[in-house]
Design a protein around this motif. Structure first.
Motif, PDB file in Angstrom:
ATOM      1  N   GLY A  19      13.713  -2.353 -13.988  1.00  0.00           N
ATOM      2  CA  GLY A  19      13.149  -1.898 -12.735  1.00  0.00           C
ATOM      3  C   GLY A  19      11.659  -2.100 -12.576  1.00  0.00           C
ATOM      4  O   GLY A  19      10.950  -1.182 -12.209  1.00  0.00           O
ATOM      5  N   ILE A  20      11.158  -3.296 -12.817  1.00  0.00           N
ATOM      6  CA  ILE A  20       9.742  -3.584 -12.610  1.00  0.00           C
ATOM      7  C   ILE A  20       9.542  -3.824 -11.113  1.00  0.00           C
ATOM      8  O   ILE A  20      10.183  -4.683 -10.521  1.00  0.00           O
ATOM      9  N   SER A  21       8.668  -3.044 -10.485  1.00  0.00           N
ATOM     10  CA  SER A  21       8.459  -3.097  -9.036  1.00  0.00           C
ATOM     11  C   SER A  21       7.057  -3.567  -8.696  1.00  0.00           C
ATOM     12  O   SER A  21       6.130  -3.384  -9.474  1.00  0.00           O
ATOM     13  N   HIS A  22       6.917  -4.162  -7.525  1.00  0.00           N
ATOM     14  CA  HIS A  22       5.615  -4.411  -6.924  1.00  0.00           C
ATOM     15  C   HIS A  22       5.814  -4.607  -5.429  1.00  0.00           C
ATOM     16  O   HIS A  22       6.944  -4.764  -4.964  1.00  0.00           O
ATOM     17  N   MET A  30      -2.356  -8.501   0.334  1.00  0.00           N
ATOM     18  CA  MET A  30      -2.720  -7.824  -0.909  1.00  0.00           C
ATOM     19  C   MET A  30      -1.453  -7.376  -1.622  1.00  0.00           C
ATOM     20  O   MET A  30      -0.455  -7.064  -0.988  1.00  0.00           O
ATOM     21  N   ARG A  31      -1.534  -7.320  -2.957  1.00  0.00           N
ATOM     22  CA  ARG A  31      -0.354  -7.010  -3.759  1.00  0.00           C
ATOM     23  C   ARG A  31      -0.665  -5.884  -4.728  1.00  0.00           C
ATOM     24  O   ARG A  31      -1.732  -5.848  -5.333  1.00  0.00           O
ATOM     25  N   SER A  32       0.300  -5.007  -4.910  1.00  0.00           N
ATOM     26  CA  SER A  32       0.156  -3.933  -5.890  1.00  0.00           C
ATOM     27  C   SER A  32       0.299  -4.488  -7.296  1.00  0.00           C
ATOM     28  O   SER A  32       0.775  -5.608  -7.493  1.00  0.00           O
ATOM     29  N   GLN A  33      -0.079  -3.683  -8.258  1.00  0.00           N
ATOM     30  CA  GLN A  33       0.193  -4.004  -9.657  1.00  0.00           C
ATOM     31  C   GLN A  33       1.692  -3.840  -9.900  1.00  0.00           C
ATOM     32  O   GLN A  33       2.360  -3.058  -9.230  1.00  0.00           O
ATOM     33  N   ALA A  40       4.777   4.696  -8.323  1.00  0.00           N
ATOM     34  CA  ALA A  40       3.406   4.162  -8.373  1.00  0.00           C
ATOM     35  C   ALA A  40       3.218   3.080  -7.314  1.00  0.00           C
ATOM     36  O   ALA A  40       2.153   2.996  -6.686  1.00  0.00           O
ATOM     37  N   VAL A  41       4.231   2.277  -7.086  1.00  0.00           N
ATOM     38  CA  VAL A  41       4.145   1.223  -6.070  1.00  0.00           C
ATOM     39  C   VAL A  41       4.129   1.855  -4.673  1.00  0.00           C
ATOM     40  O   VAL A  41       3.353   1.443  -3.810  1.00  0.00           O
ATOM     41  N   HIS A  43       2.992   4.770  -3.967  1.00  0.00           N
ATOM     42  CA  HIS A  43       1.669   5.389  -3.865  1.00  0.00           C
ATOM     43  C   HIS A  43       0.629   4.343  -3.470  1.00  0.00           C
ATOM     44  O   HIS A  43      -0.246   4.599  -2.631  1.00  0.00           O
ATOM     45  N   TRP A  44       0.722   3.149  -4.048  1.00  0.00           N
ATOM     46  CA  TRP A  44      -0.196   2.066  -3.685  1.00  0.00           C
ATOM     47  C   TRP A  44      -0.045   1.733  -2.204  1.00  0.00           C
ATOM     48  O   TRP A  44      -1.050   1.577  -1.490  1.00  0.00           O
ATOM     49  N   CYS A  45       1.204   1.632  -1.726  1.00  0.00           N
ATOM     50  CA  CYS A  45       1.443   1.318  -0.314  1.00  0.00           C
ATOM     51  C   CYS A  45       0.812   2.377   0.590  1.00  0.00           C
ATOM     52  O   CYS A  45       0.168   2.041   1.597  1.00  0.00           O
ATOM     53  N   LEU A  46       0.998   3.647   0.243  1.00  0.00           N
ATOM     54  CA  LEU A  46       0.417   4.725   1.038  1.00  0.00           C
ATOM     55  C   LEU A  46      -1.107   4.648   1.051  1.00  0.00           C
ATOM     56  O   LEU A  46      -1.737   4.815   2.103  1.00  0.00           O
ATOM     57  N   GLY A  47      -1.707   4.393  -0.108  1.00  0.00           N
ATOM     58  CA  GLY A  47      -3.161   4.279  -0.192  1.00  0.00           C
ATOM     59  C   GLY A  47      -3.681   3.094   0.599  1.00  0.00           C
ATOM     60  O   GLY A  47      -4.690   3.193   1.313  1.00  0.00           O
TER      61      GLY A  47
END
Length: 73
Positions: A19-22, A30-33, A40-41, A43-47
């Motif tokens: 389950g590796i997500s990005h 722009m791309r998340s880690q 965590a992904v 959370h990145w989208c929300l930020g």
């Protein structure tokens, strides 16, 4: 295709991470880690949405598979 293929199963590979997500922003690219924690992904989208106003994202989850022979194969 032969009937021999029935003697195999496709399973999640227990020796790899699961389950590796990005995610990508569909507006600016722009791309998340990559993260094993889908939260965590998100959370990145929300930020990113809060900082930029961008609201559309493409999310990808990668899993790894292994072909396992039936017993006696």
């Amino acid at each position: 295709m032969t009937n021999d293929l029935i003697e195999y199963a496709v399973c999640l590979d227990p020796d790899t991470r699961q389950g590796i997500s990005h995610a990508w922003c569909m507006t600016c690219g722009m791309r998340s880690q990559e993260a094993e924690d889908g939260a965590a992904v998100k959370h990145w989208c929300l930020g990113h949405a809060d900082e930029t106003g961008h609201k559309r994202f493409r999310a990808v989850v990668t899993t790894f598979l292994v072909v396992v022979p039936a017993p006696g194969r």
